[in-house]
Design a protein around this motif. Sequence first.
Motif, short mmCIF file in Angstrom:
data_model
loop_
_atom_site.label_atom_id
_atom_site.label_comp_id
_atom_site.label_asym_id
_atom_site.label_seq_id
_atom_site.Cartn_x
_atom_site.Cartn_y
_atom_site.Cartn_z
N ARG A 133 0.53 -1.30 0.00
CA ARG A 133 0.06 -0.05 -0.01
C ARG A 133 0.85 1.23 0.13
O ARG A 133 0.62 2.28 -0.69
CB ARG A 133 -0.95 -0.02 1.07
CG ARG A 133 -1.91 -1.02 1.03
CD ARG A 133 -2.75 -1.15 2.49
NE ARG A 133 -3.84 -2.24 2.18
CZ ARG A 133 -3.51 -3.54 2.60
NH1 ARG A 133 -2.22 -3.73 2.91
NH2 ARG A 133 -4.47 -4.36 2.51
N ALA A 134 1.89 1.18 0.94
CA ALA A 134 2.74 2.39 0.89
C ALA A 134 3.40 2.58 -0.56
O ALA A 134 3.48 4.09 -0.62
CB ALA A 134 3.81 2.32 2.04
N ASP A 135 3.65 1.84 -1.37
CA ASP A 135 4.44 1.86 -2.49
C ASP A 135 3.20 2.48 -3.51
O ASP A 135 3.61 3.39 -4.20
CB ASP A 135 4.90 0.39 -3.17
CG ASP A 135 5.90 -0.10 -2.31
OD1 ASP A 135 6.69 0.43 -1.78
OD2 ASP A 135 5.85 -1.28 -1.80
N TYR A 136 1.99 2.20 -3.32
CA TYR A 136 1.24 2.61 -4.33
C TYR A 136 0.97 3.98 -4.06
O TYR A 136 0.97 4.84 -5.00
CB TYR A 136 -0.19 1.68 -3.95
CG TYR A 136 -1.46 2.32 -4.93
CD1 TYR A 136 -1.51 1.57 -6.51
CD2 TYR A 136 -2.39 3.04 -4.63
CE1 TYR A 136 -2.38 1.88 -7.21
CE2 TYR A 136 -3.17 3.55 -5.66
CZ TYR A 136 -3.51 2.94 -6.74
OH TYR A 136 -4.50 3.39 -7.41
N VAL A 137 0.74 4.19 -2.76
CA VAL A 137 0.33 5.75 -2.46
C VAL A 137 1.68 6.52 -2.83
O VAL A 137 1.58 7.73 -3.30
CB VAL A 137 -0.04 5.86 -0.80
CG1 VAL A 137 0.07 7.20 -0.30
CG2 VAL A 137 -1.32 5.07 -0.57
N LEU A 138 2.96 6.15 -2.42
CA LEU A 138 3.77 7.09 -2.65
C LEU A 138 4.04 7.30 -4.31
O LEU A 138 4.35 8.23 -4.79
CB LEU A 138 5.36 6.33 -2.34
CG LEU A 138 5.64 6.38 -0.68
CD1 LEU A 138 6.71 5.57 -0.43
CD2 LEU A 138 5.93 7.82 -0.45
#
Length: 304
Positions: A133-138
């Motif tokens: 999720r953090a990768d997608y948002v970033l």
Amino acid sequence: MSTQTPQPNQAAPDTTQIHNIGYRSYDGPRLGRAYARRSLFSQSLRGAYGLGRSAKSKVLPMILFAVMCIPALVIVAVAVVTKQSKLSIEYTEYAVFLQLVISIYLASQAPQSVSRDLRFRTVPLYFSRPIERADYVLAKYGAMASALFILTASPLLILWIGSMLAKMDFAEQTKMFAQGLVSVVLLSLLFGGIGLVMAALTPRRGFGVAAVIAVLTVSYGAVTTLMGIALATDNAGAMQWLGLFSPMTLFIGVQTAFLGAPSAFPDGVGAPGAGVGVIYLLVVLALIAGSYGILMRRYRKVGL
């Protein structure tokens, strides 16, 4: 005539066949999360200008990019022909004067970046290995902010090149150009985060467009109207606090307080000084961090 009846214990002929259809295990390099994050960032950034999409998808972002750059080209042409000693607009003012174009661009491209994934429920596919999720948002946040930076920094580069062609003072123009770049970096992070949050609240692209326009344009109109009323009623001191309630006036206040930009408040009155400017800057940083946090929370739910 006699008929032959098959015996109950007679086995049926074996017709089973094994087909080799070419599947084999992957034994190449595992590129991991960083590669997936970079790929999603690149794809999202290209998509913000319609690259890799249909011809119709390229029309609006390219038109808006041209609209952003054409005034800068005109200003440069006039400065070179008339041999002006300074540009007719400061670098930090350019984004403020063309804020409507920026708002339209963000309203059209932020929903395109995230709403389709929500509408067609493809987000869980991203969250299968290796991306998280953090990768997608970033990746999405970084791509939207980068697209806005390209949109707002390109005309500033045109202005700087034009100032060099007009043989203006190199040191002064470079300093002002650097201040302009810092200001549009801040604008890109602030507006990009707000635009993605508004767009991610709904899978409907039309609702996302309306939400972004309302937050950016309507809030600015309401705040400047209240500022005008405060100025007319001799309450100029309240203007600098009213500026905290609109993303654009927040941006204007920060660059006025710290980047030497001329005040864009009504009649140039009520611009925050360094003291109140710190509050403006803290609010801007809180909005950027809050936008990231809201996106993380949003995609924690839809990714299940």
